[in-house]
Design an enzyme around this catalytic site. Structure first.
Site, mmCIF file in Angstrom:
data_model
loop_
_atom_site.group_PDB
_atom_site.id
_atom_site.type_symbol
_atom_site.label_atom_id
_atom_site.label_comp_id
_atom_site.label_asym_id
_atom_site.label_seq_id
_atom_site.Cartn_x
_atom_site.Cartn_y
_atom_site.Cartn_z
ATOM 1 N N ASP A 108 -1.288 12.980 -8.419
ATOM 2 C CA ASP A 108 -2.612 12.463 -8.121
ATOM 3 C C ASP A 108 -2.921 11.414 -9.179
ATOM 4 O OD1 ASP A 108 -5.265 11.886 -7.740
ATOM 5 O OD2 ASP A 108 -5.982 13.955 -7.893
ATOM 6 N N SER B 186 -7.538 -7.531 -2.942
ATOM 7 C CA SER B 186 -7.840 -7.700 -1.522
ATOM 8 C C SER B 186 -8.522 -9.046 -1.327
ATOM 9 C CB SER B 186 -8.765 -6.580 -1.023
ATOM 10 O OG SER B 186 -9.295 -6.896 0.263
ATOM 11 N N TYR C 260 -15.564 -1.046 -2.310
ATOM 12 C CA TYR C 260 -14.160 -1.465 -2.232
ATOM 13 C C TYR C 260 -13.993 -2.893 -2.743
ATOM 14 C CZ TYR C 260 -9.598 -2.557 -0.143
ATOM 15 O OH TYR C 260 -8.293 -2.942 0.051
ATOM 16 N N LYS D 214 -11.868 -4.117 -6.102
ATOM 17 C CA LYS D 214 -10.781 -5.091 -6.020
ATOM 18 C C LYS D 214 -11.094 -6.351 -6.834
ATOM 19 C CE LYS D 214 -8.049 -2.645 -3.458
ATOM 20 N NZ LYS D 214 -6.832 -2.062 -4.073
ATOM 21 N N VAL E 160 -3.903 -5.968 6.908
ATOM 22 C CA VAL E 160 -2.486 -5.642 7.059
ATOM 23 C C VAL E 160 -2.327 -4.408 7.931
ATOM 24 C CG1 VAL E 160 -0.334 -5.166 5.818
ATOM 25 C CG2 VAL E 160 -2.111 -6.577 4.747
#
Length: 243
Positions: free
Chosen positions: A47, A131, A147, A151, A180
Site C-alpha cells: 500500500d 495529468s 485530482y 496532479k 487514456v
C-alpha cells in the site's frame, strides 16, 4: 537498466511490457498482488499510501535487481468514489483520499528512490505521472478538483526536485496524459457523450489514447536518450491541450 514501476495495470502494465521488450530489468510494486503476478515480473505488494511500505518496496526492488537506475511512479487514480468533484461539492474525505492516492504515493516512493540514487552515487531518473487536467481543465465533464490539484502539485514537485538534484546527476520529469484507456477511465469508456466529445478534444486519436502511447513517453524519459532532460512535464494528450 534496472527500473521500478509502481502500479500493475493500465499505463504501468504497458510500461512494464515495453521496458522488458527493450531489454531492461523491471520490478513492480502495487497494492494488488494478483495484478502484479499477472505481469510475470518480480514484485512487492504494498500500500504505497503508507510510508513504511513504500520504503520497503524500494528496498525489495534493490535487493532483487542489485541497483536502481530509474523509477516510474504511476500509482494513482480518480477520487470520485471518495467524494472528489467541484470544490464546493468535494467532501473532506474526497480531498484527503484523492491526495493520498495521487500525491502521498508519489512523495513516499520518490523520497525512497532519491535516497537510493544518492547512496549509489551514480545518478538516476525519476518519472512522475501528472495529468492534462492539471493545466488544461475541462469543467463540463471532468470537474474533479482535488485530482487536478494533486496532479498540479506533482508538476511543481518535478521542477523543484529537478533543480535540487541535478548536481547529483539525478533527473526528474513527468508525463501528463490525456484521457487514456485504462481501468481508471471505465466511466468514460462507457459514456456515449464523453466518447463523442473526445473525438474532437483528442483529435489526433479521435478516441481515448492507448496506454502504450504513455508508456513510450515514460520509457524515453527514464532512459539514456533523455540524459540531458530534467524538470520537464511531457504532455501526451492526443491534442487535448490545444483543442
Amino acid at each position: 537498466m534496472n527500473f521500478l514501476i509502481t502500479g500493475a495495470t493500465g499505463i504501468a502494465a504497458a510500461t512494464v511490457r515495453l521496458a522488458v521488450s527493450a531489454g531492461h530489468s523491471v520490478f513492480v510494486t502495487s497494492l494488488n498482488a494478483e495484478d502484479c503476478a499477472l505481469l510475470n515480473m518480480p514484485y512487492f505488494a504494498a500500500d504505497l499510501t503508507d510510508s513504511a511500505q513504500a520504503t520497503a518496496a524500494v528496498a525489495a526492488c534493490v535487493a532483487e535487481l542489485g541497483s536502481l537506475d530509474g523509477v516510474f511512479c504511476v500509482v494513482g487514480g480518480s477520487g470520485r468514489r471518495f467524494g472528489d468533484g467541484p470544490l464546493d461539492a468535494c467532501t473532506d474525505d474526497g480531498w484527503r483520499q484523492t491526495f493520498a492516492l495521487n500525491l502521498d504515493t508519489t512523495f513516499f516512493i520518490a523520497r525512497a528512490a532519491l535516497t537510493q540514487f544518492l547512496a549509489q552515487g551514480s545518478g538516476g531518473s525519476l518519472v512522475l505521472i501528472s495529468s492534462v487536467l492539471a493545466s488544461h481543465p475541462e469543467p463540463g465533464k471532468f470537474a474533479t478538483h482535488a485530482y487536478a490539484a494533486a496532479k498540479g502539485a506533482v508538476q511543481s514537485l518535478v521542477i523543484t526536485l529537478a533543480s535540487y538534484y541535478a548536481p547529483q546527476k539525478i533527473r526528474v520529469n513527468a508525463v501528463a496524459p490525456g484521457l487514456v484507456r485504462t481501468p481508471m477511465s471505465q466511466r468514460a469508456q462507457t459514456d456515449s457523450e464523453i466518447l463523442e466529445f473526445i473525438k474532437t478534444k483528442q483529435p489526433l486519436a479521435e478516441n481515448l489514447l492507448n496506454a502504450e502511447e504513455i508508456a513510450k513517453a515514460a520509457l524515453f524519459l527514464l532512459g539514456e536518450s533523455a540524459a540531458q532532460i530534467t524538470g520537464q512535464t511531457l504532455t501526451v494528450d492526443g491534442g487535448w491541450s490545444v483543442s
